[in-house]
Scaffold this motif. Structure first.
Motif, PDB file in Angstrom:
ATOM      1  N   CYS A   1       0.838  -1.200   0.000  1.00  0.00           N
ATOM      2  CA  CYS A   1       0.000   0.000   0.000  1.00  0.00           C
ATOM      3  C   CYS A   1       0.875   1.253   0.000  1.00  0.00           C
ATOM      4  O   CYS A   1       1.976   1.260   0.554  1.00  0.00           O
ATOM      5  CB  CYS A   1      -0.908  -0.001   1.232  1.00  0.00           C
TER       6      CYS A   1
ATOM      7  N   LYS B   1      -3.923  -1.848 -11.129  1.00  0.00           N
ATOM      8  CA  LYS B   1      -4.227  -2.475  -9.840  1.00  0.00           C
ATOM      9  C   LYS B   1      -3.756  -3.921  -9.815  1.00  0.00           C
ATOM     10  O   LYS B   1      -3.967  -4.664 -10.778  1.00  0.00           O
ATOM     11  CB  LYS B   1      -5.736  -2.407  -9.571  1.00  0.00           C
TER      12      LYS B   1
ATOM     13  N   THR C   1      -3.571  -7.813  -7.798  1.00  0.00           N
ATOM     14  CA  THR C   1      -4.583  -8.733  -7.272  1.00  0.00           C
ATOM     15  C   THR C   1      -4.010  -9.459  -6.068  1.00  0.00           C
ATOM     16  O   THR C   1      -2.818  -9.381  -5.785  1.00  0.00           O
ATOM     17  CB  THR C   1      -4.999  -9.767  -8.336  1.00  0.00           C
TER      18      THR C   1
ATOM     19  N   ASP D   1      -5.455  -1.702   5.654  1.00  0.00           N
ATOM     20  CA  ASP D   1      -6.802  -1.157   5.470  1.00  0.00           C
ATOM     21  C   ASP D   1      -6.930  -0.523   4.085  1.00  0.00           C
ATOM     22  O   ASP D   1      -7.744   0.371   3.871  1.00  0.00           O
ATOM     23  CB  ASP D   1      -7.123  -0.132   6.564  1.00  0.00           C
ATOM     24  N   CYS D   2      -6.107  -0.970   3.137  1.00  0.00           N
ATOM     25  CA  CYS D   2      -6.063  -0.390   1.787  1.00  0.00           C
ATOM     26  C   CYS D   2      -6.820  -1.255   0.784  1.00  0.00           C
ATOM     27  O   CYS D   2      -7.126  -2.419   1.044  1.00  0.00           O
ATOM     28  CB  CYS D   2      -4.618  -0.256   1.317  1.00  0.00           C
ATOM     29  N   THR D   3      -7.062  -0.656  -0.379  1.00  0.00           N
ATOM     30  CA  THR D   3      -7.547  -1.412  -1.543  1.00  0.00           C
ATOM     31  C   THR D   3      -6.450  -1.367  -2.607  1.00  0.00           C
ATOM     32  O   THR D   3      -5.464  -0.638  -2.479  1.00  0.00           O
ATOM     33  CB  THR D   3      -8.828  -0.784  -2.114  1.00  0.00           C
ATOM     34  N   HIS D   4      -6.631  -2.135  -3.678  1.00  0.00           N
ATOM     35  CA  HIS D   4      -5.617  -2.159  -4.736  1.00  0.00           C
ATOM     36  C   HIS D   4      -5.563  -0.852  -5.530  1.00  0.00           C
ATOM     37  O   HIS D   4      -4.661  -0.677  -6.354  1.00  0.00           O
ATOM     38  CB  HIS D   4      -5.845  -3.353  -5.668  1.00  0.00           C
ATOM     39  N   ASP D   5      -6.513   0.065  -5.273  1.00  0.00           N
ATOM     40  CA  ASP D   5      -6.405   1.401  -5.860  1.00  0.00           C
ATOM     41  C   ASP D   5      -5.225   2.172  -5.284  1.00  0.00           C
ATOM     42  O   ASP D   5      -4.835   3.217  -5.817  1.00  0.00           O
ATOM     43  CB  ASP D   5      -7.688   2.206  -5.603  1.00  0.00           C
ATOM     44  N   GLU D   6      -4.662   1.670  -4.176  1.00  0.00           N
ATOM     45  CA  GLU D   6      -3.553   2.359  -3.501  1.00  0.00           C
ATOM     46  C   GLU D   6      -2.225   1.608  -3.651  1.00  0.00           C
ATOM     47  O   GLU D   6      -1.297   1.821  -2.880  1.00  0.00           O
ATOM     48  CB  GLU D   6      -3.885   2.531  -2.014  1.00  0.00           C
ATOM     49  N   ASP D   7      -2.139   0.739  -4.652  1.00  0.00           N
ATOM     50  CA  ASP D   7      -0.901  -0.035  -4.840  1.00  0.00           C
ATOM     51  C   ASP D   7       0.274   0.878  -5.169  1.00  0.00           C
ATOM     52  O   ASP D   7       0.181   1.754  -6.034  1.00  0.00           O
ATOM     53  CB  ASP D   7      -1.077  -1.058  -5.973  1.00  0.00           C
TER      54      ASP D   7
END
Length: 755
Positions: A75, A107, A109, A138-144
């Motif tokens: 992240c 993004k 996986t 607490d991240c999503t792959h939008d924050e890679d």
């Protein structure tokens, strides 16, 4: 609880301080299936790293970590340049130049393994940096997060040459064309067949419903071919009806500019894959090979290589520094904005497939002369690089340290199966053995006679095996005598150095070898990098003059055979010799230091001049008439190969004083001034007229280089019996063929060889 955590950090830190540095991952993981089993210990030795995503250069991308048997991302919260430094070193680069956030490279996986990473920048592994802990995010792959590494490898790092494509159940890793015709299965390269993709269960087909030429274009590019063509589907329909197909993919929608099928939008089958292509059949692709790989002579003539673009300095076909012809002069391309789209246009224009890598930072050595293009931006559909958008260069924009280069996909030919090297300490050296077919059809390995074996032959073997450049071609290999193969099956091998395999070189029809014992068989030492020497042509032009030197000052020069034959009949010590003098500044623009082939134990001491010769003939000096006849010649032994001066930031390594090491460091040059002995051509017997002055460095190919075509320099000369004018001095491959013909005005000189 807090005290426990504190002690845990202390123990982890101490462990990592003592763990040997070899545990650090400095090479990209080899793509393998199934996924390797993780070790039980949670240390840096269990981690692997890779760069992924599109579009990107080879030294940048989304950072992915292999931990506990699974690939995941990091992240971008609290991410910093210090974090990037640590990660780039673990990827095999010396440092980072930047980092990216918000999934700039797409993004990922799977797991987000690390969050709130905070490194100081000096850590050996990201695992010892402060973070929330493995898998706690607490991240999503939008924050890679992504990293941009400095394009300079750590010592000992070996390039993988592989485009890293993320693999999971819904991704395509390997693609092949499976030929169906019996004749086609025996021909190389395979240009037509059923498209198959590899998954965990083996090879599967793609449904051809909605299949477009753009999809075919991408597949052909991956296979090493520049273009696709229409397929006669009638035969394949009959074939498909008789086969039980397993369709993994039922929809592909490529734009045609992708370098890998995995970069195209794909729809995968779920459920009963054998019945998921209603009314369709397996996708079939037919490709047009480039000129080098055409299967017939007529086709090779029809498919001509372009005359305005070339690759220089690469060890293999389809790789090298990109050079373009503008006007009549060859020049390079600056690497600003250089990417896979532009590199693929180059590759296809040259008759190869799409680009495997778009390389920056003069990774294939530095070019010479002008830099013709900057900030090249191709869409990927262009037929020529000149159709792409680009900026003209100014002297302040770029230097040759930023020359762009490419590695292209090339057709698989299977050449590496017909030759091998054995007995060496590493896979880069050994005795050469070839696969030989006996009259009864039996295949066996035999040796090659070492007589006449040299650098050009070794270059072909190293290229054939994908081992880079030839360091040495050896005529005796008694110290590697560890094989059961003892019979010579090939002799008189003569290569130009450009062949794809030894089978394309000349050799005796029947074996004829005076020293037929196994100890005298041919051997090679290969290397990933090589030197590249070039002469400073303008300096020759600026420093040329005539001197009438008294004979009593030429005794040492005569002893070293630096005068013409008529000097022996002169009335020594009276009289003089007329000398054409000039300075030679020889640069090493390659990727490895230039070192004499002979070790210092065999260097020859010359008492008269008070120095050692590490090479008997380091350069040839020739004066030729308009019809190519030599009218005078000189040669230069290596008085002392050393670093006279270097580019900014490069340190000298070689100095001859006190029997020091000899050589020329990458980025340095050796200057032979016009006023030292033998730095001349004896023109005492030359009549007035128009001539060509030619200087050839390393003329006998005694030391390996990445490019021998730039070893010769030529000038026009006019001599009136008293004075000499020298003009148009240039490196032998600096101009177009048309310009060279005008310069020479006679045949036989285009390849810099004197007959």
């Amino acid at each position: 609880m807090e005290l426990c955590q504190w002690w845990r950090h202390i123990v982890v830190f101490l462990l990592h301080a003592w763990i040997p540095s070899c545990f650090a991952q400095t090479t990209p993981p080899v793509r393998s299936s199934p996924t390797p089993t993780p070790q039980t210990a949670e240390g840096p030795e269990t981690l692997k790293f890779r760069l992924s995503g599109f579009p990107r250069k080879h030294n940048e991308g989304r950072i992915e970590v292999f931990y506990k048997g699974e690939w995941g991302t990091i992240c971008d919260d609290d991410f910093s340049l210090a974090n990037a430094h640590v990660l780039c070193r673990q990827l095999g680069f010396v440092s980072a130049t930047g980092w990216t956030h918000s999934a700039k490279y797409g993004k990922g996986t799977g797991k987000i393994w690390l969050d709130n990473v905070q490194c100081s920048g000096s850590e050996r592994s990201v695992s010892v940096c402060k973070s929330r802990g493995w898998g706690n995010s607490d991240c999503t792959h939008d924050e890679d997060a992504g990293v941009i590494c400095k394009d300079e490898r750590l010592l000992g790092y070996v390039d993988s040459n592989v485009i890293e494509v993320q693999v999971d159940e819904n991704k395509v890793e390997e693609v092949r064309l499976r030929p169906v015709f019996t004749i086609a299965t025996k021909r190389m390269p395979v240009t037509e067949g059923v498209v198959e993709v590899k998954n965990k269960d083996g090879w599967a087909q793609i449904c051809d419903n909605g299949w477009t030429p753009k999809n075919s274009h991408v597949v052909c590019g991956m296979m090493g071919f520049p273009h696709e063509k229409k397929v006669n589907k009638n035969f394949y329909k009959l074939y498909a009806e008789r086969q039980k197909n397993h369709f993994l993919v039922h929809s592909v929608a490529c734009l045609g500019t992708e370098v890998h099928l995995a970069a195209c939008p794909l729809e995968f089958n779920y459920g009963n894959a054998t019945e998921s292509c209603p009314g369709g059949m397996p996708a079939v692709v037919s490709c047009v090979p480039g000129p080098l790989y055409a299967q017939s002579t007529a086709m090779r003539k029809k498919l001509k290589m372009p005359s305005t673009i070339r690759l220089k300095g690469g060890a293999k076909y389809g790789e090298g520094r990109v050079e373009v012809l503008k006007g009549s002069e060859w020049g390079t391309i600056c690497d600003d904005r250089w990417n896979l789209l532009s590199a693929s246009v180059v590759c296809r224009e040259l008759g190869f497939g799409s680009a495997k890598e778009a390389l920056t930072g003069a990774r294939m050595g530095q070019g010479l002369g002008p830099i013709h293009m900057n900030e090249v931006q191709c869409t990927g559909h262009e037929r020529s690089l000149w159709n792409c958008r680009y900026k003209n260069i100014t002297a302040e924009d770029c230097k040759h340290t930023e020359d762009a280069s490419v590695r292209c996909n090339v057709p698989y030919m299977g050449y590496e199966k017909t030759v091998r090297i054995l007995g060496g300490r590493t896979r880069y050296e050994g005795r050469v053995e070839v696969l030989y077919t006996e009259t009864n059809g039996t295949l066996r390995w035999g040796l090659i006679c070492g007589e006449g074996w040299g650098t050009e032959e070794a270059m072909v073997v190293c290229r054939q095996l994908g081992l880079g450049y030839a360091n040495h071609g050896l005529q005796e290999t008694w110290y590697w005598d560890s094989s059961n193969v003892t019979e010579m099956v090939m002799s008189g091998v003569k290569c130009t150095g450009d062949e794809m395999s030894l089978s394309q070189c000349q050799h005796h029809r029947t074996v004829s070898c005076q020293k037929a014992a196994a100890r005298f068989s041919a051997g090679v030492i290969c290397s990933e990098t090589a030197s590249d020497l070039v002469l400073n042509a303008p300096l020759v032009q600026q420093t040329t003059y005539i001197e009438d030197r008294p004979l009593h000052m030429l005794y040492c020069a005569a002893e070293e055979d630096c005068l013409s034959k008529s000097a022996a009949k002169a009335n020594w010590p009276y009289g003089h010799r007329r000398l054409l003098r000039f300075s030679s500044q020889i640069h090493n623009i390659g990727r490895a230091d230039f070192r004499p082939k002979a070790g210092r134990h065999s260097w020859v001491w010359h008492a008269c001049h008070g120095h050692y010769h590490s090479m008997d003939i380091f350069t040839h000096y020739d004066l030729m008439s308009a019809n190519g006849t030599k009218v005078a010649e000189g040669h230069k032994a290596s008085f002392c190969l050393e670093d006279t001066d270097c580019d900014e930031g490069v340190s000298k390594r070689y100095e001859c004083a006190n029997f020091g090491e000899q050589g020329i460091t990458v980025g340095c040059w050796d200057l032979y001034r016009h006023d030292i002995d033998c730095q001349w051509i004896d023109i005492t017997d030359v009549k007035p007229g128009n001539y060509i002055l030619q200087v050839v460095i390393n003329p006998n190919y005694e030391v390996a280089e990445s490019d021998f075509t730039n070893n010769a320099m030529k000038c026009n000369c006019k001599y009136d019996g008293h004075r000499i004018w020298v003009h148009n001095c240039h490196i032998g491959d600096a101009f177009s063929e048309e310009a060279e013909k005008k310069f020479e005005k006679y045949p036989g000189q285009l390849n810099n060889q004197i007959s």
